[in-house]
Enzyme design. Structure first.
Site, PDB file in Angstrom:
ATOM      1  CD  GLU A   1      40.817 -22.687 -49.443  1.00 12.49           C
ATOM      2  OE1 GLU A   1      40.660 -22.798 -48.714  1.00 12.49           O
ATOM      3  OE2 GLU A   1      41.317 -22.510 -50.901  1.00 12.49           O
TER       4      GLU A   1
ATOM      5  N   GLY B   1      28.504 -20.581 -48.104  1.00 10.79           N
ATOM      6  CA  GLY B   1      29.159 -19.527 -49.378  1.00 10.79           C
ATOM      7  C   GLY B   1      29.557 -19.546 -50.892  1.00 10.79           C
TER       8      GLY B   1
ATOM      9  CG  ASN C   1      40.670 -26.031 -54.778  1.00 13.69           C
ATOM     10  OD1 ASN C   1      40.204 -26.641 -55.359  1.00 13.69           O
ATOM     11  ND2 ASN C   1      39.824 -24.517 -55.028  1.00 13.69           N
TER      12      ASN C   1
ATOM     13  N   GLY D   1      28.823 -23.709 -43.943  1.00 16.83           N
ATOM     14  CA  GLY D   1      29.704 -23.081 -45.168  1.00 16.83           C
ATOM     15  C   GLY D   1      28.354 -22.885 -46.192  1.00 16.83           C
TER      16      GLY D   1
ATOM     17  CE  LYS E   1      39.686 -27.648 -58.186  1.00 14.27           C
ATOM     18  NZ  LYS E   1      38.731 -27.250 -57.076  1.00 14.27           N
TER      19      LYS E   1
END
Ligand code: NDP
Ligand code: KPL
Length: 303
Positions: free
Chosen positions: A268, A9, A102, A7, A185
């Site tokens: 998400e 991004g 995440n 990725g 997190k």
């Protein structure tokens, strides 16, 4: 160390680009449309630490000729399964996979696919996005990448990863308890994502609204109580930092899920809120605010 960044991004483009700038051996696995843009326009980073324009080494699915030492996995959760299919030829018995996704759901998915040994724990702290011109834009000065063995062991291989990440243009940290860091997190992100998406505003806007501060503190306490019951709770200093970040007057901070929601992009919700809610329900806990956030996000997702 041969690194495959999956990725290009916001997070992959940023951390992969910085590693490349620092002279590390980086190849990006990208899909054809992104490959075309990167070939014609380059990988462009706009950042408070200096802009960059890079010509990255690229590979697309089906073009991976040999295994890599480290796979930095930076896809969104809803692209995970397809990405794992695509990276299979890059994975040999010694390959390490470092995900920055995440939530925690990807942990079991990656272990089931490539085995426990392949997986490292990872957390990235950054607010980045891909803008209308396909540039990677770092929105605040935070750019931390934290990693470690899921077991907490200080292995030879994690020391090699650490040596590769240090001095690469971002803050890199080898953690002694990455699993706890990942839960920490998740607390921040589920709270930030929940409050921003439910209230449709930034931290500062919510704090300034009537009842906003009390709402944030209730949401945060609910998330903390779930993690205390079902996960690994970080220490008080980390919780205090998260609480003050979520309640800071005038802060323009918002979650990447809220930015995606504003753009009308996929979100998400299941990994950031739904999975936490499911774990709470399994433990028999009442979580009215997480439930409200999830229902709200499900309506958006079902449109
Ligand atoms: N953005 C942020 O500030 C932060 C994000 N995170 C987390 O990091 C993870 C990644 O987020 P982010 O970087 O923002 O996401 P982006 O959507 O910006 O980037 C993901 C990239 O993955 C690419 N991709 C998806 N599937 C594949 C595949 N099979 N092969 C190759 N490339 C693929 C997409 O390609 P394409 O261009 O073709 O669509 C896209 O460019 C998420 O879990 C997010 O929650 C964590 C901290 C901060
Ligand atoms: C909480 C934050 C900004 C930290 O990196 C994040 O991960 C996100 O918004 O997705």
């Amino acid at each position: 160390m041969r690194i495959l960044v999956v990725g290009a991004g916001a997070t992959g483009g940023y951390f992969g680009g910085r590693l490349m700038q620092a002279g590390r051996d980086v190849t990006f696995l990208v899909r054809p449309a992104r490959a075309e843009k990167l070939r014609t326009e380059g990988l462009r980073i706009v950042s408070p630490f200096g802009n960059a324009e890079l010509a990255p080494k690229l590979v697309t699915s089906g073009g991976i000729a040999e295994p890599y030492d480290l796979v930095l996995l930076t896809v969104k959760a809803y692209g995970l399964e397809a990405a794992l299919d695509d990276i299979a030829p890059a994975i040999a018995s010694e390959t390490m996979i470092l995900p920055v996704l995440n939530g925690m759901r990807h942990v079991d998915v990656i272990k089931a696919r490539f085995g426990e040994k392949a997986l490292l724990g990872g957390v990235c702290l950054i607010a980045a996005t891909v803008d209308d011109e396909d540039r990677i834009v770092q929105l605040t000065p935070m750019h931390n990448l934290i990693y470690g063995e899921m077991s907490g062991e200080r292995s030879k291989r994690i020391e090699t990863v650490d040596a590769t990440m240090q001095e690469a243009g971002f803050n890199a940290k080898l953690s002694e308890d990455i699993e706890r860091d990942m839960w920490g997190k998740w607390i921040t992100l589920a709270s930030l994502g929940g409050i921003c998406c439910l209230m449709r505003g930034s931290v500062g806007e919510i704090e300034a609204a009537p009842g906003g501060l009390a709402f944030v503190l209730r949401f945060f306490d609910e998330v903390v109580s779930v993690v205390k019951a079902v996960g690994k709770l970080p220490g008080e200093p980390i919780l205090n930092m998260a609480r003050s970040m979520l309640t800071q007057k005038g802060s323009a901070m918002a979650s990447s899920m809220y930015r995606d929601l504003q753009k009308g992009a996929p979100i998400e919700a299941d990994q950031i809120i739904g999975d936490l809610l499911a774990r709470a329900q399994k433990a028999g806990m009442e979580t009215p605010l997480l439930s409200a956030a999830y229902t709200n996000l499900a309506i958006y997702q079902n449109r």
